[in-house]
Design a protein around this motif. Structure first.
Motif, PDB file in Angstrom:
ATOM      1  N   ALA A 306     -28.929   5.090  -5.836  1.00  0.00           N
ATOM      2  CA  ALA A 306     -28.717   5.710  -7.145  1.00  0.00           C
ATOM      3  C   ALA A 306     -28.866   7.222  -7.088  1.00  0.00           C
ATOM      4  O   ALA A 306     -28.111   7.958  -7.735  1.00  0.00           O
ATOM      5  CB  ALA A 306     -29.692   5.121  -8.159  1.00  0.00           C
ATOM      6  N   ASN A 310     -23.483  10.251  -8.365  1.00  0.00           N
ATOM      7  CA  ASN A 310     -23.486  10.525  -9.800  1.00  0.00           C
ATOM      8  C   ASN A 310     -22.494   9.632 -10.529  1.00  0.00           C
ATOM      9  O   ASN A 310     -22.104   9.901 -11.658  1.00  0.00           O
ATOM     10  CB  ASN A 310     -23.180  11.997 -10.084  1.00  0.00           C
ATOM     11  CG  ASN A 310     -21.837  12.438  -9.512  1.00  0.00           C
ATOM     12  OD1 ASN A 310     -21.140  11.658  -8.849  1.00  0.00           O
ATOM     13  ND2 ASN A 310     -21.476  13.696  -9.745  1.00  0.00           N
ATOM     14  N   ASN A 311     -22.092   8.541  -9.861  1.00  0.00           N
ATOM     15  CA  ASN A 311     -21.112   7.616 -10.417  1.00  0.00           C
ATOM     16  C   ASN A 311     -21.738   6.230 -10.477  1.00  0.00           C
ATOM     17  O   ASN A 311     -22.228   5.714  -9.481  1.00  0.00           O
ATOM     18  CB  ASN A 311     -19.854   7.610  -9.538  1.00  0.00           C
ATOM     19  CG  ASN A 311     -18.744   6.761 -10.113  1.00  0.00           C
ATOM     20  OD1 ASN A 311     -18.915   5.568 -10.301  1.00  0.00           O
ATOM     21  ND2 ASN A 311     -17.604   7.373 -10.380  1.00  0.00           N
ATOM     22  N   ASN A 312     -21.703   5.601 -11.652  1.00  0.00           N
ATOM     23  CA  ASN A 312     -22.363   4.308 -11.834  1.00  0.00           C
ATOM     24  C   ASN A 312     -21.657   3.146 -11.154  1.00  0.00           C
ATOM     25  O   ASN A 312     -22.156   2.019 -11.193  1.00  0.00           O
ATOM     26  CB  ASN A 312     -22.480   3.984 -13.325  1.00  0.00           C
ATOM     27  CG  ASN A 312     -23.495   4.863 -14.036  1.00  0.00           C
ATOM     28  OD1 ASN A 312     -24.373   5.430 -13.387  1.00  0.00           O
ATOM     29  ND2 ASN A 312     -23.379   4.970 -15.341  1.00  0.00           N
ATOM     30  N   ASN A 313     -20.520   3.373 -10.537  1.00  0.00           N
ATOM     31  CA  ASN A 313     -19.730   2.286  -9.979  1.00  0.00           C
ATOM     32  C   ASN A 313     -19.627   2.347  -8.457  1.00  0.00           C
ATOM     33  O   ASN A 313     -18.764   1.704  -7.875  1.00  0.00           O
ATOM     34  CB  ASN A 313     -18.312   2.312 -10.576  1.00  0.00           C
ATOM     35  CG  ASN A 313     -18.332   2.230 -12.091  1.00  0.00           C
ATOM     36  OD1 ASN A 313     -19.026   1.394 -12.649  1.00  0.00           O
ATOM     37  ND2 ASN A 313     -17.591   3.102 -12.751  1.00  0.00           N
ATOM     38  N   ALA A 318     -24.995  -0.231 -10.389  1.00  0.00           N
ATOM     39  CA  ALA A 318     -24.576   0.356 -11.663  1.00  0.00           C
ATOM     40  C   ALA A 318     -25.576   1.422 -12.082  1.00  0.00           C
ATOM     41  O   ALA A 318     -26.215   1.347 -13.128  1.00  0.00           O
ATOM     42  CB  ALA A 318     -24.466  -0.731 -12.726  1.00  0.00           C
ATOM     43  N   ALA A 319     -25.725   2.416 -11.227  1.00  0.00           N
ATOM     44  CA  ALA A 319     -26.658   3.512 -11.501  1.00  0.00           C
ATOM     45  C   ALA A 319     -26.265   4.708 -10.658  1.00  0.00           C
ATOM     46  O   ALA A 319     -25.954   4.574  -9.476  1.00  0.00           O
ATOM     47  CB  ALA A 319     -28.086   3.093 -11.171  1.00  0.00           C
ATOM     48  N   GLY A 320     -26.247   5.887 -11.278  1.00  0.00           N
ATOM     49  CA  GLY A 320     -25.971   7.120 -10.558  1.00  0.00           C
ATOM     50  C   GLY A 320     -26.880   8.220 -11.065  1.00  0.00           C
ATOM     51  O   GLY A 320     -26.688   8.719 -12.178  1.00  0.00           O
ATOM     52  N   TRP A 321     -27.874   8.587 -10.267  1.00  0.00           N
ATOM     53  CA  TRP A 321     -28.916   9.503 -10.734  1.00  0.00           C
ATOM     54  C   TRP A 321     -28.716  10.946 -10.291  1.00  0.00           C
ATOM     55  O   TRP A 321     -29.458  11.831 -10.712  1.00  0.00           O
ATOM     56  CB  TRP A 321     -30.283   9.040 -10.238  1.00  0.00           C
ATOM     57  CG  TRP A 321     -30.664   7.661 -10.647  1.00  0.00           C
ATOM     58  CD1 TRP A 321     -30.088   6.881 -11.618  1.00  0.00           C
ATOM     59  CD2 TRP A 321     -31.732   6.877 -10.100  1.00  0.00           C
ATOM     60  NE1 TRP A 321     -30.724   5.665 -11.708  1.00  0.00           N
ATOM     61  CE2 TRP A 321     -31.739   5.625 -10.786  1.00  0.00           C
ATOM     62  CE3 TRP A 321     -32.672   7.096  -9.106  1.00  0.00           C
ATOM     63  CZ2 TRP A 321     -32.655   4.611 -10.497  1.00  0.00           C
ATOM     64  CZ3 TRP A 321     -33.593   6.090  -8.814  1.00  0.00           C
ATOM     65  CH2 TRP A 321     -33.588   4.869  -9.503  1.00  0.00           C
ATOM     66  N   GLN A 404     -28.490  -3.346 -11.517  1.00  0.00           N
ATOM     67  CA  GLN A 404     -29.255  -2.120 -11.710  1.00  0.00           C
ATOM     68  C   GLN A 404     -30.233  -1.882 -10.557  1.00  0.00           C
ATOM     69  O   GLN A 404     -30.772  -0.780 -10.415  1.00  0.00           O
ATOM     70  CB  GLN A 404     -30.036  -2.194 -13.027  1.00  0.00           C
ATOM     71  CG  GLN A 404     -29.169  -2.230 -14.271  1.00  0.00           C
ATOM     72  CD  GLN A 404     -28.472  -0.911 -14.533  1.00  0.00           C
ATOM     73  OE1 GLN A 404     -29.016   0.154 -14.260  1.00  0.00           O
ATOM     74  NE2 GLN A 404     -27.263  -0.971 -15.072  1.00  0.00           N
TER      75      GLN A 404
END
Length: 533
Positions: A306, A310-313, A318-321, A404
């Protein structure tokens, strides 16, 4: 005191045969905890789970006092102090403790990563000691469990030795809570660990033989692997170098090399099904195990994925921190001159043609030059990937991903590390260069897996260092390696932002160790601060 506080620590275990509910003595009597097989296995799972669980109320809870529950996890904290302090990665988040770590400017002021590494290590030791006090070897099954607990305790103590040098020391022979632990020294703790691990791999040991225990429980392979790692670093802990100890490191490494195999595909060692993939399990000797449903934590591989996008996919999560980046200087270790020629927008598959271990990306970068306040300035490491090994488009966007949390088991010891230790130890024995056929083969086998075509008949320490860099990056061993090769505090080897300077600078010698947390110094008058702090 921190040692005493750990007694009530309760966790829910992670995986497989360790998937038991740990029971606190606050719920049932202490005698019943260890006499009841279900409760006893729960206590065993609690010790195994010490690497990766943070509190009793889910991923957002922590039972130690830090600013963020995820940052309190043992693997994440230990990884941070050993990785973000080096050339392997930086974190762009604005937390004060993060800036101290990435610029090597920490002091005795409480730093979340340093504090969590210390406290989690001490807590793990405490849990192990309590298990050992409360059981005996009269039953063969329990005797095996106890031997496993001793290895886990040794791993925790090695982590404390390597990061703090002089931690408090207690074993199951010491009564719980009756006296405050004495402080050990690095040479003393090294000697104890060496003797402990040698006993655990002996014929009299109750551990199962190398690579025979049901995963994820450990056997003599983990004990040999940790012993080999301890021995290759003996100069760091003792201050003197001994060729006989390097030979012992080789001997221990050979015990692992002879029973484990290299996974055909490097990337599969760090994917979401590595705990079920037979090829990966042929190489992973010991792991901290994660499951998206049973061990929800914002540390470990969840953090490593994560925080790297920076992309949740991306990467099966399903996380991009948007946190972690690395420099062209470091990536050049993986790609050579190709790193300078790389362009913004290129992704992993553009780089693995050079070396299959180069799991790096510029897909979400605005520029290649690393900054410590902008995620899109610099390279991103995609070594950990929560997709399964049979997935397609491994480094593309997957909008159907809902997980997640990651289910990747974090390798703590791999057979590949033993290959590298064998090669390094033999090279050091031979004075810095060796033509020993087995040592050379240890290096060329790793290079061949990476898709290279080596044609070498000798190796130098520089060659070994390069292969360690390529093979083990982002596995929490970089600081240890740099210290061993005289590259961590020295001005002859610098990287961007080392010591707080944009182009890097030397560090004070005392920064090879971290400071003992002030809270424990106050609570235990037997402890003194590490020199230089």
């Amino acid at each position: 005191m921190i040692l005493a506080a750990a007694a009530a620590f309760a966790l829910t275990s992670c995986v497989g045969v360790l998937d038991q509910e740990p029971m606190s003595s606050d719920i049932v009597g202490s005698d019943e905890v260890y006499s009841n097989p279900t409760y006893r296995l729960g206590q065993l799972s609690k010790i195994y789970g010490s690497f990766n669980l943070t509190g009793n109320n889910g991923a957002g809870s922590s039972d130690i006092a830090v600013s963020d529950a995820g940052a309190s996890e043992f693997i994440r904290a230990w990884w941070s102090v050993n990785t973000l302090t080096t050339d392997e990665a930086k974190c762009v988040w604005g937390d004060g403790w993060v800036k101290e770590i990435i610029t090597n400017t920490w002091t005795t002021t409480k730093n979340d990563a340093i504090y969590a590494t210390y406290v989690r290590g001490v807590m793990m030791v405490t849990l192990a000691n309590q298990y050992l006090r409360s059981t005996d070897d009269s039953d063969p099954e329990i005797a095996t469990e106890r031997a496993e607990v001793r290895v886990l305790r040794a791993m925790a103590y090695w982590m404390l030795l390597d990061t703090f040098g002089n931690p408090p020391f207690a074993t199951d022979a010491d009564p719980m809570g009756a006296v405050k632990p004495q402080q050990t020294t690095a040479p003393e703790l090294y000697a104890w660990l060496k003797a402990e691990l040698e006993e655990l791999v002996s014929e009299e040991s109750h551990l199962k033989d190398v690579h025979t225990q049901t995963y994820p429980r450990l056997d003599k392979g983990a004990a040999y692997g940790l012993l080999s790692r301890l021995l290759i670093n003996h100069k760091t802990y003792l201050g003197t170098e001994d060729k006989e100890v390097y030979q012992q490191a080789m001997d221990a490494a050979e015990q692992v090399i002879g029973k484990y195999t290299l996974a055909p595909e490097y990337r599969e060692l760090f994917m979401g099904d590595n705990g079920q993939n037979p090829d990966a399990l042929g190489e992973i000797v010991l792991a901290a195990c994660y499951d998206a449903n049973k061990t929800q934590s914002y540390g470990g591989p969840t953090y490593l994925i994560a925080a790297s996008t920076n992309n949740n996919n991306n990467l099966g999560l399903a996380a991009g921190w948007a946190g972690l980046n690395t420099s062209t200087q470091f990536v050049a270790n993986l790609l050579g001159a190709a790193a300078d020629g790389a362009a913004v927008g290129q992704n992993v598959d553009d780089f693995t043609t050079t070396d299959k271990r180069a799991l790096v990306s510029l897909k979400y970068s605005d520029k290649k030059e690393q900054a410590i306040d902008a995620f899109t300035s610099g390279w991103h490491v995609y070594k950990f990937n929560n997709l399964h090994s049979d997935a397609t488009d491994l480094y593309g966007e997957h909008t159907d991903v809902v997980e997640q949390f990651a289910s990747i088991d974090f390798p703590l010891i791999r057979a590949a590390e033993m290959y590298l230790i064998y090669a390094e130890a033999k090279t050091r024995i031979d004075g810095g260069t060796t033509s020993d056929a087995k040592a050379v083969k240890c290096i060329t086998d790793l290079q061949k897996r990476a898709g290279l075509n080596p044609a070498i008949t000798s190796i130098t320490l520089d060659n070994v260092f390069t292969e360690i860099t390529r093979e083990l990056y982002w596995e929490g061993l970089r600081r240890t390696t740099l210290i061993r090769f005289d590259k961590f505090v020295e001005g002859s080897y610098v990287w961007p932002f080392k010591g707080g300077a944009e182009s890097g600078q030397a560090l004070a010698a005392h920064m090879k160790l971290f400071p003992i947390p002030d809270e424990d110094l106050v609570a235990n008058p037997n402890l003194t601060q590490n020199k230089g702090y």
